[in-house]
Design a protein around this motif. Structure first.
Motif, short mmCIF file in Angstrom:
data_model
loop_
_atom_site.label_atom_id
_atom_site.label_comp_id
_atom_site.label_asym_id
_atom_site.label_seq_id
_atom_site.Cartn_x
_atom_site.Cartn_y
_atom_site.Cartn_z
N UNK A 75 -33.99 36.51 95.96
CA UNK A 75 -32.89 36.95 94.94
C UNK A 75 -33.44 36.65 93.08
N UNK A 76 -34.22 35.09 93.26
CA UNK A 76 -34.75 34.88 91.97
C UNK A 76 -35.63 35.67 91.44
N UNK A 77 -36.93 35.82 92.45
CA UNK A 77 -38.11 36.25 92.38
C UNK A 77 -38.02 37.97 91.49
N UNK A 78 -36.39 38.69 92.11
CA UNK A 78 -36.61 39.93 91.83
C UNK A 78 -36.20 39.90 90.34
N UNK A 79 -35.07 39.27 90.14
CA UNK A 79 -34.73 38.61 88.66
C UNK A 79 -35.46 38.17 87.80
N UNK A 80 -36.63 37.36 87.84
CA UNK A 80 -37.66 37.57 87.11
C UNK A 80 -38.81 38.46 87.43
N UNK A 81 -38.93 39.84 87.98
CA UNK A 81 -38.96 40.80 87.86
C UNK A 81 -38.77 41.63 86.79
N UNK A 82 -37.56 41.83 86.66
CA UNK A 82 -36.38 42.70 85.85
C UNK A 82 -37.58 42.80 84.01
N UNK A 83 -37.54 43.57 83.85
CA UNK A 83 -37.70 44.17 82.10
C UNK A 83 -37.07 43.40 81.33
N UNK A 84 -37.62 42.37 80.44
CA UNK A 84 -36.92 42.02 79.29
C UNK A 84 -36.19 40.33 80.52
#
Length: 401
Positions: free
Chosen positions: A266-275
């Motif tokens: 979940x944390x990695x997914x957030x980090x991958x979001x643009x901006x």
């Protein structure tokens, strides 16, 4: 003094906290929790309304809460938040515009969805086009109605239905010195784990994981061939050095690793979001966060600071005679009910309210009826006073004659 009660209906227990607002920090004046039978709540949804209602009644009897009006929290696999940018419309038309565009971002059928909106701000593009940036909360009607029905059957009045994720941010984020960088809050419950990332107190990402402390208990029960109640007791004694506890600790490693892996994803997914800026720290709370080795494994996996955080630290608890060991015992499970009772730190942003429309209508009619009765009583008092005054005038006039 204003008093607000937050009610959290979890997988294993119902918990409530009553806050008093005046000058200074909010004051915790009452709290309590009552356990639920297995299967009464599944994935945040009420499966046994009478059992949940009975637990809430016992909670109110034991906790001696001053108010029967509550703000109840919801969480589950059929509760979501989405960010939405709208063409600029006046404040009074934002809700209608969100309902019109929600089908693009909400996976539930429109006629089975209850929505609530928070207006986060306005943006202006280079060409001068204005948009409104909103955070939309959506709950499936069945989940929402089940929670409200259980609370009402217990004899309480539902004044608000809010997201547990938003309540966690209000309870645990530092509103006096808000972080300008994203922080993650991880609340590990019995059946659900909520991961919410916020920046300056505004949720930016929410994920609900259908795992929690109950999986660990089930793993111990299966590995040691024990009833659930005995397995729960052993879970609380992990690390005590006994042969039984050592065998249980070895057995639960896979369950803890699976949960930590979901949180890390979940944390990695957030980090991958643009901006998005990188998350700078992770706060953990909830009864499941006390599992032996959980915090250390999460720290190793996400490689950013992980620490437990106290919702009681921001409150005035002088009204309660809490010993340090008592405060430490209840601290991990009070974040949600405390947050449900708290208002948004920014007074310009309203709390989510996912109360079903017909319940809101009944609340409105009840208030109208109450004010009508009060108004009628006031008119009656005035008429009696006016009649008494006229009587005295006539009496005085007759006495003068």
């Amino acid at each position: 003094m204003q008093q607000v009660v937050g009610l959290d209906i979890g997988t294993s227990a119902v918990r409530a906290a009553e806050l008093e607002f005046g000058s200074g920090a909010p004051k915790l004046v009452a709290f309590g929790q009552v356990g639920l039978p297995p299967g009464a709540i599944v994935d945040g949804e009420v499966k046994d309304i009478p059992a949940v209602a009975d637990a809430i009644r016992r909670l109110w009897h034991n906790g001696r809460f001053a108010s029967d009006a509550v703000v109840v929290g919801i969480a589950g696999l059929r509760v979501i938040t989405r960010e939405l940018d709208l063409p600029w419309v006046p404040d009074g038309e934002v809700d209608s515009a969100v309902h019109f565009q929600s089908e693009e971002v909400i996976p539930f059928p429109a006629d089975k969805t209850i929505l609530s909106t928070q207006l986060l701000g306005d943006n202006t593009a280079e060409d001068g086009t204005k948009t409104r940036h909103d955070l939309v909360a959506a709950a499936h009607q069945e989940l929402d109605y089940g929670v409200v029905a259980a609370v009402q059957e217990a004899g309480l009045n539902v004044e608000g239905v809010d997201l547990v994720s938003s309540a966690l941010v209000r309870a645990l984020a530092d509103s006096d010195h808000p972080s300008e960088e994203p922080e993650a809050i991880v609340s590990v419950g019995a059946g659900l784990t909520v991961v919410v990332v916020h920046q300056e107190g505004r949720p930016q990402f929410v994920r609900t994981i259908g795992m929690g402390g109950s999986e660990v208990t089930a793993t111990i029960a299966a590995a040691l061939d024990l009833p659930q109640a005995d397995a729960e007791g052993i879970k609380l004694r992990l690390g005590d050095g006994s042969a039984q506890a050592q065998a249980a600790e070895y057995a639960v490693q896979s369950s803890i690793q699976a949960l930590v892996g979901e949180i890390r994803s979940s944390i990695q997914y957030f980090a991958s979001l643009p901006g998005r800026a990188p998350i700078v720290r992770v706060f953990v709370t909830g009864g499941g966060s006390l599992l032996r080795g959980f915090t250390q494994q999460l720290q190793a996996q996400v490689r950013i600071p992980v620490q437990a955080v106290s919702p009681l630290a921001r409150l005035n608890v002088s009204a309660l005679d809490l010993q340090p060991e008592q405060a430490a015992a209840i601290d991990p499970v009070l974040a949600a009910p405390i947050g449900l009772a708290l208002p948004e730190a920014n007074s310009a942003v309203r709390n989510f309210n996912l109360v079903p429309p017909e319940v809101l209508q009944r609340l409105f009619l009840r208030k109208v009826q109450r004010y009508t009765i009060l108004g009628a009583a006031a008119v009656g008092v005035l008429l009696v006073a006016f009649g008494a005054l006229n009587f005295l005038r006539v009496h005085n006039a007759e006495s003068g004659v």
